[in-house]
Enzyme design. Sequence first.
Site, PDB file in Angstrom:
ATOM      1  N   ASN A 209      49.137   8.624  -9.723  1.00  0.00           N
ATOM      2  CA  ASN A 209      48.391   9.804  -9.276  1.00  0.00           C
ATOM      3  C   ASN A 209      47.259   9.299  -8.394  1.00  0.00           C
ATOM      4  OD1 ASN A 209      47.035  12.251  -9.011  1.00  0.00           O
ATOM      5  ND2 ASN A 209      45.972  12.012 -10.967  1.00  0.00           N
ATOM      6  N   GLY A 210      47.177   9.804  -7.168  1.00  0.00           N
ATOM      7  CA  GLY A 210      46.139   9.349  -6.249  1.00  0.00           C
ATOM      8  C   GLY A 210      46.759   9.023  -4.909  1.00  0.00           C
TER       9      GLY A 210
ATOM     10  N   GLU B  12      45.649  33.731  -4.298  1.00  0.00           N
ATOM     11  CA  GLU B  12      46.306  32.513  -4.788  1.00  0.00           C
ATOM     12  C   GLU B  12      47.416  32.798  -5.796  1.00  0.00           C
ATOM     13  OE1 GLU B  12      43.828  29.566  -6.752  1.00  0.00           O
ATOM     14  OE2 GLU B  12      42.580  31.135  -7.592  1.00  0.00           O
TER      15      GLU B  12
ATOM     16  N   LYS C 163      46.176  22.077 -10.080  1.00  0.00           N
ATOM     17  CA  LYS C 163      44.927  22.395 -10.765  1.00  0.00           C
ATOM     18  C   LYS C 163      43.767  21.504 -10.341  1.00  0.00           C
ATOM     19  CE  LYS C 163      42.618  24.569 -13.942  1.00  0.00           C
ATOM     20  NZ  LYS C 163      42.238  25.927 -13.545  1.00  0.00           N
TER      21      LYS C 163
ATOM     22  N   TRP D 127      52.657  16.509  -7.325  1.00  0.00           N
ATOM     23  CA  TRP D 127      52.164  17.396  -6.272  1.00  0.00           C
ATOM     24  C   TRP D 127      52.173  16.527  -5.020  1.00  0.00           C
ATOM     25  CZ3 TRP D 127      48.144  17.690  -2.722  1.00  0.00           C
ATOM     26  CH2 TRP D 127      47.898  18.959  -2.164  1.00  0.00           C
TER      27      TRP D 127
ATOM     28  N   HIS E  86      30.748  44.060  11.254  1.00  0.00           N
ATOM     29  CA  HIS E  86      30.734  43.033  12.304  1.00  0.00           C
ATOM     30  C   HIS E  86      32.122  42.447  12.562  1.00  0.00           C
ATOM     31  CE1 HIS E  86      26.411  43.269  12.412  1.00  0.00           C
ATOM     32  NE2 HIS E  86      26.374  43.128  11.096  1.00  0.00           N
TER      33      HIS E  86
ATOM     34  N   ARG F 179      49.209  20.238 -13.145  1.00  0.00           N
ATOM     35  CA  ARG F 179      48.644  19.298 -12.173  1.00  0.00           C
ATOM     36  C   ARG F 179      49.525  19.148 -10.936  1.00  0.00           C
ATOM     37  NH1 ARG F 179      44.586  16.343 -14.615  1.00  0.00           N
ATOM     38  NH2 ARG F 179      44.608  14.871 -12.901  1.00  0.00           N
TER      39      ARG F 179
ATOM     40  N   GLU G 115      35.436  35.635  -4.858  1.00  0.00           N
ATOM     41  CA  GLU G 115      36.256  35.132  -5.965  1.00  0.00           C
ATOM     42  C   GLU G 115      37.416  36.090  -6.267  1.00  0.00           C
ATOM     43  OE1 GLU G 115      36.901  32.596  -7.516  1.00  0.00           O
ATOM     44  OE2 GLU G 115      37.606  33.111  -9.502  1.00  0.00           O
TER      45      GLU G 115
ATOM     46  N   CYS H 104      49.245  15.674  -9.673  1.00  0.00           N
ATOM     47  CA  CYS H 104      50.177  14.782 -10.346  1.00  0.00           C
ATOM     48  C   CYS H 104      49.715  14.520 -11.780  1.00  0.00           C
ATOM     49  CB  CYS H 104      50.355  13.446  -9.657  1.00  0.00           C
ATOM     50  SG  CYS H 104      50.943  13.585  -7.977  1.00  0.00           S
TER      51      CYS H 104
ATOM     52  N   LYS I  56      41.237  34.958  -6.087  1.00  0.00           N
ATOM     53  CA  LYS I  56      42.144  35.072  -7.236  1.00  0.00           C
ATOM     54  C   LYS I  56      43.395  35.823  -6.822  1.00  0.00           C
ATOM     55  CE  LYS I  56      40.862  32.901  -9.166  1.00  0.00           C
ATOM     56  NZ  LYS I  56      40.068  31.766  -9.533  1.00  0.00           N
TER      57      LYS I  56
HETATM   58  C1  F6R Z   1      40.867  28.562  -7.767  1.00  0.00           C
HETATM   59  C2  F6R Z   1      40.542  27.233  -8.235  1.00  0.00           C
HETATM   60  C3  F6R Z   1      40.090  26.234  -7.233  1.00  0.00           C
HETATM   61  C4  F6R Z   1      39.088  25.269  -7.873  1.00  0.00           C
HETATM   62  C5  F6R Z   1      38.750  24.143  -6.893  1.00  0.00           C
HETATM   63  C6  F6R Z   1      37.707  23.198  -7.470  1.00  0.00           C
HETATM   64  O1  F6R Z   1      41.252  29.408  -8.805  1.00  0.00           O
HETATM   65  O2  F6R Z   1      40.666  26.945  -9.394  1.00  0.00           O
HETATM   66  O3  F6R Z   1      39.560  26.835  -6.100  1.00  0.00           O
HETATM   67  O4  F6R Z   1      37.943  25.970  -8.224  1.00  0.00           O
HETATM   68  O5  F6R Z   1      39.906  23.426  -6.588  1.00  0.00           O
HETATM   69  O6  F6R Z   1      38.154  22.655  -8.666  1.00  0.00           O
HETATM   70  P1  F6R Z   1      37.161  22.061  -9.730  1.00  0.00           P
HETATM   71  O7  F6R Z   1      36.370  23.184 -10.290  1.00  0.00           O
HETATM   72  O8  F6R Z   1      38.028  21.395 -10.744  1.00  0.00           O
HETATM   73  O9  F6R Z   1      36.282  21.094  -8.994  1.00  0.00           O
END
Ligand code: F6R
Length: 615
Positions: free
Chosen positions: A101-102, A493, A610, A75, A509, A27, A486, A2, A490
Amino acid sequence: MCGIVGYVGPKNAVPLLIEGLKRLEYRGYDSAGVAVRQADGALAILKRVGRLSNLEEALDATPVAGGLGIGHTRWATHGEPSEINSHPHLDGSGRIAVVHNGIIENYLALRAELEAKGHVFRSQTDTEVIPHLIEEILKGGGKSRLEAIREALRSARGAYALGIVFRDEPDALYAARCGSPLIVGVGDGEQFIASDVPAILNRVNKVIYLNDGEVAELRPAGVAVSKLDGTPAAPEIKAVTLKAEAAERAGFETFMLKEIHEQPRVLRTLLDAHVRKDGSVDLGEASALLEAQAQNAQRVLILSCGTAHYAGMYGRLLIERWADIPCETDLGSEFRYRQPRLPERTLAIAVSQSGETADTLASVRLAREMGCKVVSICNVPGSTLLRESDAALLTQAGPEIGVASTKAFTAQLMAFALLAIRLGRLRGALDEKRERELTAELARIPDYIHRVLDRQDDIRAISQKYYECFNALYLGRRFNYPIALEGALKNKEISYQHAEGYAAGEMKHGPIALINELLPVVCLCTPTADEVRDKMVSNLKEVEARKGRIVAVVAEGDESLRGLAQDVIPVPETIEELSPLVNVVALQLFAYHNAKARGADIDKPRNLAKSVTVE
Ligand code: F6R
């Protein structure tokens, strides 16, 4: 999660709110809304489900204007994305509008109490209790609006950043913070609130980072901050150093692509800040704590979530290798519930792009309660994590707006490299000569990444062969195992192609059962010579024997895998410990072009946001 903006001043708030929301859309983006106090005395509320552009269209069709307003991009947590559940939320009389937000954790109890007093709720959200609570307190009489806000918040439990406006008070905007980020933009004859600095870049050059438990009253002429008990607070006004371009796409088709291309510059900035001319590492503000902890600490504990957790897994390998100290990693969401047992002298390292991730913050608080000192690796100045850490290493990557992390991740890897070298020197595990060799190699990484970026067209062409597959497997060993994880994250997502990252040695395994002629297997095969390379080649053979389609990331000039792999992505060769910084960029581009071919909305993947400020 949010985004919030607010404005009070002589201008029309609407374009300013929309501009801010556009910069905060990362956000959350399942609905958006504004409340604007109009000159005719009405409080206009407009909300739309879906992207912000839907709200913009509605505002074009039904223009509203006024010098006081709040806006929100959502969100969803409580209640599906719908107009009713979108913010702003109103009290029963329609005079008080709130964006939040929260999560208000005790909202059900508060709602029941208010319903018993005759309040009627329209939405399924937790937020709606706030305007009703304020309304109820004001009904009692004898209290100012500010006092009513403070009293309402004293009975709310949970996390909030709030923007509040009253229909009957056209020149005051109220804001409050507890656990969710909120800043006040201090202008000349006008004031702003926002979840994050980029929302108000261009508009102000001074900000106040509100602290938990503070309420701000913003009027065109100035800002007053007080605590929930009514005592005045003395806010620190900080200069904004970010440039507006940092929050623009700069000609790139998406923020993610821009951020992938920014990586050489970001890493160079970090190196310039922390490597002295003589090649030694200087961690600036974090130095004193590390010096005190280097010999004292029995163990290092790395706490983080998501992509940052993969950076932590990489950091662990480096710290054990270069600093010769036992190190473990945990996910914030697991650490806090597992009843951890820590040696008395444990140094915790928290990693977070945003510095606002709820599970990371909760695990840091627990680690501190258990006596750990905490160093954070974080990208956002003024974030909660930074305030709650004993020392920090800022990754200085600039605002990361694409929801999938790229430049913040490579900056975290680089930060770990610097930290491990420094710890190694302090503990006598690395000598001066080795430190210089390592920092000299680190200095080459930005150029190596440029060379990977130059291969973008080739990587795109390879991704076109696989984008229609349902699944993909990513394999790596040791330093490149976190990079396999990773790369898979990537990919899934942003493209929604199911992808699994695995330690290559684990393949037999279980996941080997997946392999057939339809499965692309992305294998990290650099550098050409190290003790796990032969093992990696054996794993490739196992894939080949089952007709899997191998895409190998190999060192430039390494022709040995061409017969085995259907496709190769050559990247510059560096030492194994630093190869993740180079390899991951190839995987970012592979995922990016895969997602593009699949028609995905790359900067705003479905269901994601985010900054994950809820558990
Ligand atoms: C994936 C991504 C998330 C963040 C995770 C932690 O691309 O960005 O997996 O890494 O939500 O977020 P931060 O780094 O802000 O604590």
